[in-house]
Design a protein around this motif. Sequence first.
Motif, PDB file in Angstrom:
ATOM      1  N   ILE A  16       0.687  -1.106  -0.156  1.00  0.00           N
ATOM      2  CA  ILE A  16      -0.040   0.053   0.113  1.00  0.00           C
ATOM      3  C   ILE A  16       1.034   1.259  -0.055  1.00  0.00           C
ATOM      4  O   ILE A  16       1.716   1.362   0.617  1.00  0.00           O
ATOM      5  CB  ILE A  16      -0.834   0.198   1.224  1.00  0.00           C
ATOM      6  N   GLY A  17       0.724   2.065  -0.807  1.00  0.00           N
ATOM      7  CA  GLY A  17       1.343   3.397  -1.095  1.00  0.00           C
ATOM      8  C   GLY A  17       0.656   4.481  -1.346  1.00  0.00           C
ATOM      9  O   GLY A  17      -0.352   4.477  -2.047  1.00  0.00           O
ATOM     10  N   ILE A  18       0.587   5.580  -0.489  1.00  0.00           N
ATOM     11  CA  ILE A  18      -0.528   6.576  -0.386  1.00  0.00           C
ATOM     12  C   ILE A  18       0.290   7.802  -0.412  1.00  0.00           C
ATOM     13  O   ILE A  18       1.309   8.009   0.438  1.00  0.00           O
ATOM     14  CB  ILE A  18      -1.339   6.595   0.770  1.00  0.00           C
ATOM     15  N   GLN A  74     -12.138   1.609   3.311  1.00  0.00           N
ATOM     16  CA  GLN A  74     -12.979   0.495   2.853  1.00  0.00           C
ATOM     17  C   GLN A  74     -12.160  -0.399   1.857  1.00  0.00           C
ATOM     18  O   GLN A  74     -12.327  -1.665   2.350  1.00  0.00           O
ATOM     19  CB  GLN A  74     -14.248   0.960   2.218  1.00  0.00           C
ATOM     20  N   ASN A  75     -11.355   0.015   0.992  1.00  0.00           N
ATOM     21  CA  ASN A  75     -10.791  -0.911   0.259  1.00  0.00           C
ATOM     22  C   ASN A  75      -9.617  -1.820   0.906  1.00  0.00           C
ATOM     23  O   ASN A  75      -8.939  -2.879   0.909  1.00  0.00           O
ATOM     24  CB  ASN A  75     -10.194  -0.158  -0.975  1.00  0.00           C
ATOM     25  N   ILE A  76      -8.992  -0.636   1.826  1.00  0.00           N
ATOM     26  CA  ILE A  76      -7.888  -1.293   2.627  1.00  0.00           C
ATOM     27  C   ILE A  76      -8.320  -2.540   3.670  1.00  0.00           C
ATOM     28  O   ILE A  76      -7.729  -3.704   3.507  1.00  0.00           O
ATOM     29  CB  ILE A  76      -7.000  -0.391   3.410  1.00  0.00           C
ATOM     30  N   ASP A  81      -8.570  -8.330   4.730  1.00  0.00           N
ATOM     31  CA  ASP A  81      -9.174  -9.437   4.922  1.00  0.00           C
ATOM     32  C   ASP A  81      -8.769 -10.645   4.022  1.00  0.00           C
ATOM     33  O   ASP A  81      -8.602 -11.722   4.152  1.00  0.00           O
ATOM     34  CB  ASP A  81     -10.835  -9.231   4.739  1.00  0.00           C
ATOM     35  N   ARG A  82      -8.670 -10.197   2.599  1.00  0.00           N
ATOM     36  CA  ARG A  82      -8.326 -10.936   1.537  1.00  0.00           C
ATOM     37  C   ARG A  82      -7.044 -11.786   1.662  1.00  0.00           C
ATOM     38  O   ARG A  82      -6.636 -12.794   1.489  1.00  0.00           O
ATOM     39  CB  ARG A  82      -8.357 -10.348   0.196  1.00  0.00           C
ATOM     40  N   ARG A 129      -9.435   6.792   9.252  1.00  0.00           N
ATOM     41  CA  ARG A 129      -8.286   6.304  10.154  1.00  0.00           C
ATOM     42  C   ARG A 129      -8.757   4.945  10.505  1.00  0.00           C
ATOM     43  O   ARG A 129      -9.642   4.585  10.622  1.00  0.00           O
ATOM     44  CB  ARG A 129      -8.272   6.829  11.602  1.00  0.00           C
ATOM     45  N   ILE A 130      -7.693   3.943  10.232  1.00  0.00           N
ATOM     46  CA  ILE A 130      -7.719   2.593  10.582  1.00  0.00           C
ATOM     47  C   ILE A 130      -6.809   2.209  12.019  1.00  0.00           C
ATOM     48  O   ILE A 130      -5.779   2.664  11.908  1.00  0.00           O
ATOM     49  CB  ILE A 130      -7.344   1.779   9.657  1.00  0.00           C
TER      50      ILE A 130
END
Length: 157
Positions: A16-18, A74-76, A81-82, A129-130
């Motif tokens: 993941i790169g933001i 949401q996508n993260i 989970d995947r 935030r997560i």
Amino acid sequence: MPPITPRKPQRRALLIGICYKHTHQDDWPELLLTHRDVDRFRALLRSRYDYADDEITVMKDDEAVPSRLWPTAQNIRRELDRLVRGTAAGDQLVLLFCGHSDQLDTEETKDKTEEDGQDEVIIACDAKRIVDNELKYRLVTSLHAGVNLTVRVLSLS
């Protein structure tokens, strides 16, 4: 009944790169090298560790990336989970997060388990935030014994 033969161990990586170019929040200034870091890590997994393309999921906030792989909260969550779904002993999982992180007072999150009174969070490209407890639940608590999970977080707060 035929004997059950164990399956070959699987490998999966979530990178993941933001860069926050499209976030439009003063709190999260644009980061210039996160996409490059993800690309280099992907190249390392492919060249040094022989990961196949279908074993690596890349999420970036970049117009060239399909919207389902933009690193929104949401996508993260879906991709985390995947990453761990259906794993078994011997599987190898890798997670790389390059982006902003922060801390929240536990008064905001109602978390009484943090000794320092702070929850650590990662910031998605939609500025949501997560929280660390959710990450632990999604990534660690759900893993079967014998699954190897390697996590690297490159972040600025």
